[in-house]
Design a protein around this motif. Sequence first.
Motif, PDB file in Angstrom:
ATOM      1  N   ILE A 187       0.838  -1.194   0.000  1.00  0.00           N
ATOM      2  CA  ILE A 187       0.000   0.000   0.000  1.00  0.00           C
ATOM      3  C   ILE A 187       0.874   1.244   0.000  1.00  0.00           C
ATOM      4  N   VAL A 188       0.249   2.383  -0.313  1.00  0.00           N
ATOM      5  CA  VAL A 188       0.898   3.676  -0.164  1.00  0.00           C
ATOM      6  C   VAL A 188       0.023   4.539   0.735  1.00  0.00           C
ATOM      7  N   ALA A 189       0.653   5.506   1.412  1.00  0.00           N
ATOM      8  CA  ALA A 189      -0.059   6.384   2.345  1.00  0.00           C
ATOM      9  C   ALA A 189       0.479   7.797   2.207  1.00  0.00           C
ATOM     10  N   ARG A 190      -0.430   8.768   2.114  1.00  0.00           N
ATOM     11  CA  ARG A 190      -0.023  10.170   2.031  1.00  0.00           C
ATOM     12  C   ARG A 190      -0.251  10.850   3.370  1.00  0.00           C
ATOM     13  N   ASP A 191       0.785  11.530   3.865  1.00  0.00           N
ATOM     14  CA  ASP A 191       0.641  12.204   5.149  1.00  0.00           C
ATOM     15  C   ASP A 191       0.101  13.626   4.969  1.00  0.00           C
ATOM     16  N   LYS A 192      -0.111  14.319   6.078  1.00  0.00           N
ATOM     17  CA  LYS A 192      -0.738  15.632   6.048  1.00  0.00           C
ATOM     18  C   LYS A 192       0.142  16.693   5.413  1.00  0.00           C
ATOM     19  N   ALA A 193       1.436  16.419   5.330  1.00  0.00           N
ATOM     20  CA  ALA A 193       2.351  17.355   4.675  1.00  0.00           C
ATOM     21  C   ALA A 193       2.448  17.112   3.175  1.00  0.00           C
ATOM     22  N   GLY A 194       1.755  16.090   2.673  1.00  0.00           N
ATOM     23  CA  GLY A 194       1.786  15.793   1.244  1.00  0.00           C
ATOM     24  C   GLY A 194       2.867  14.826   0.821  1.00  0.00           C
ATOM     25  N   VAL A 195       3.503  14.170   1.768  1.00  0.00           N
ATOM     26  CA  VAL A 195       4.540  13.178   1.438  1.00  0.00           C
ATOM     27  C   VAL A 195       3.882  11.813   1.267  1.00  0.00           C
ATOM     28  N   LEU A 196       4.256  11.110   0.205  1.00  0.00           N
ATOM     29  CA  LEU A 196       3.743   9.772  -0.054  1.00  0.00           C
ATOM     30  C   LEU A 196       4.758   8.750   0.434  1.00  0.00           C
ATOM     31  N   TRP A 197       4.254   7.726   1.139  1.00  0.00           N
ATOM     32  CA  TRP A 197       5.085   6.685   1.732  1.00  0.00           C
ATOM     33  C   TRP A 197       4.697   5.308   1.201  1.00  0.00           C
ATOM     34  N   PHE A 198       5.689   4.457   1.081  1.00  0.00           N
ATOM     35  CA  PHE A 198       5.495   3.090   0.596  1.00  0.00           C
ATOM     36  C   PHE A 198       5.562   2.130   1.780  1.00  0.00           C
ATOM     37  N   TYR A 199       4.516   1.289   1.896  1.00  0.00           N
ATOM     38  CA  TYR A 199       4.485   0.225   2.892  1.00  0.00           C
ATOM     39  C   TYR A 199       4.536  -1.112   2.174  1.00  0.00           C
ATOM     40  N   LYS A 200       5.679  -1.756   2.273  1.00  0.00           N
ATOM     41  CA  LYS A 200       5.900  -3.034   1.623  1.00  0.00           C
ATOM     42  C   LYS A 200       5.160  -4.135   2.383  1.00  0.00           C
ATOM     43  N   ALA A 248       6.165  -3.808   6.245  1.00  0.00           N
ATOM     44  CA  ALA A 248       7.509  -3.432   6.668  1.00  0.00           C
ATOM     45  C   ALA A 248       7.519  -1.942   7.010  1.00  0.00           C
ATOM     46  N   PRO A 249       8.563  -1.442   7.696  1.00  0.00           N
ATOM     47  CA  PRO A 249       8.650  -0.002   7.966  1.00  0.00           C
ATOM     48  C   PRO A 249       8.560   0.811   6.674  1.00  0.00           C
ATOM     49  N   ARG A 250       7.943   1.958   6.760  1.00  0.00           N
ATOM     50  CA  ARG A 250       7.685   2.764   5.579  1.00  0.00           C
ATOM     51  C   ARG A 250       8.965   3.313   4.967  1.00  0.00           C
ATOM     52  N   THR A 251       8.920   3.557   3.662  1.00  0.00           N
ATOM     53  CA  THR A 251       9.998   4.257   2.952  1.00  0.00           C
ATOM     54  C   THR A 251       9.373   5.387   2.145  1.00  0.00           C
ATOM     55  N   LYS A 252      10.114   6.478   2.014  1.00  0.00           N
ATOM     56  CA  LYS A 252       9.582   7.681   1.373  1.00  0.00           C
ATOM     57  C   LYS A 252       9.591   7.554  -0.142  1.00  0.00           C
ATOM     58  N   ILE A 253       8.466   7.920  -0.763  1.00  0.00           N
ATOM     59  CA  ILE A 253       8.386   7.976  -2.221  1.00  0.00           C
ATOM     60  C   ILE A 253       8.673   9.386  -2.711  1.00  0.00           C
ATOM     61  N   GLY A 254       7.995  10.388  -2.134  1.00  0.00           N
ATOM     62  CA  GLY A 254       8.231  11.759  -2.568  1.00  0.00           C
ATOM     63  C   GLY A 254       7.203  12.717  -2.008  1.00  0.00           C
TER      64      GLY A 254
END
Length: 321
Positions: free
Chosen positions: A229-242, A252-258
């Motif tokens: 899945i991917v998740a977008r935070d309130k600051a507009g950063v998208l994160w990858f959850y493997k 797994a712990p999240r990694t930053k997409i952009g």
Amino acid sequence: MATFTGRKTGKAFSRLAMAAIAAALVGVSAGAASADSVYPGHTPAAPKQAPKVRSFAATAPATAPAPAPAPAPGNAANPIFALFAVDNANKGWVYGPDGTGGLGARLAAGSFPYLANDAFVDNNADGDIDGEWQWNGAGDLRYFSETDTGSGKAIGGGWNIYDKVLSPGNLAGGQAYDLIARDKAGVLWLYLGYGNGTMTSRIKVGAGWDAYTQLAGKGDLDGDGKADIVARDKAGVLWFYKGTGNYNAPFAPRTKIGGDWNAYNTLVSTGDVDVDGRTDLIARDTNGGLWLYKGTGNAAAPYQARVQIGYGYNIYRLMTS
């Protein structure tokens, strides 16, 4: 109590969604899909010029790793699903891929005045839709199988304790699709599906998920065969959850997409949109423009640069798959 009256149910709706997809596989013509392009006798306006904004560099860096080899399209890890949308008049519409990287003309799917959420599933792991969960505004959950010609199976009530529910795929090593649900305190829960609409008791994934304004996923993003899945935070950063395939710790712990993903008010995955064997992401901007982020199959840079595939999609109150 709210009901699901007025929808095209079960087998009819599944066939409608599959018809939209099948059209792509026999060579439907290309082009950006307008949300109003199928009104009889109506000629849609020309597409608006794509906004002149900088590219999302973190999404498609100049030195992005080479894409992973593509698996066969329409497989268990990278399903080909339809986009389902409900407009502000509560009419439902289904969009299948057009076979060239966009969406084809929409198909009418009935009236949905009480629908709050919907999730397609692939419980037999062949890459195609074979059922769906639906929730109404009162928090009642029903399941419709591919062969259901009636009102589906009542699963239970109380689902309005959650503000986000999605079915990204098989998260725990079984064959059937599972559910994740975020409660209003920000705790994420996992429900393991049995393949017939029923599921296990919920399993706590973790707290703090209220940091995210969008959650999306339908399939495998990094080529390991597990749903992510991917998740977008309130600051507009998208994160990858493997996905891990372990129900005790499904991600797994999240990694930053952009960054800069606050340009969008909706993120949704329908699986493989461009039929290349990789899972993609659809994003709707605040002006109603629809954008496709093609998957690369590489966790370090899971998406290519965005491509606009439609406009006028702000007529929809719900977009899901």
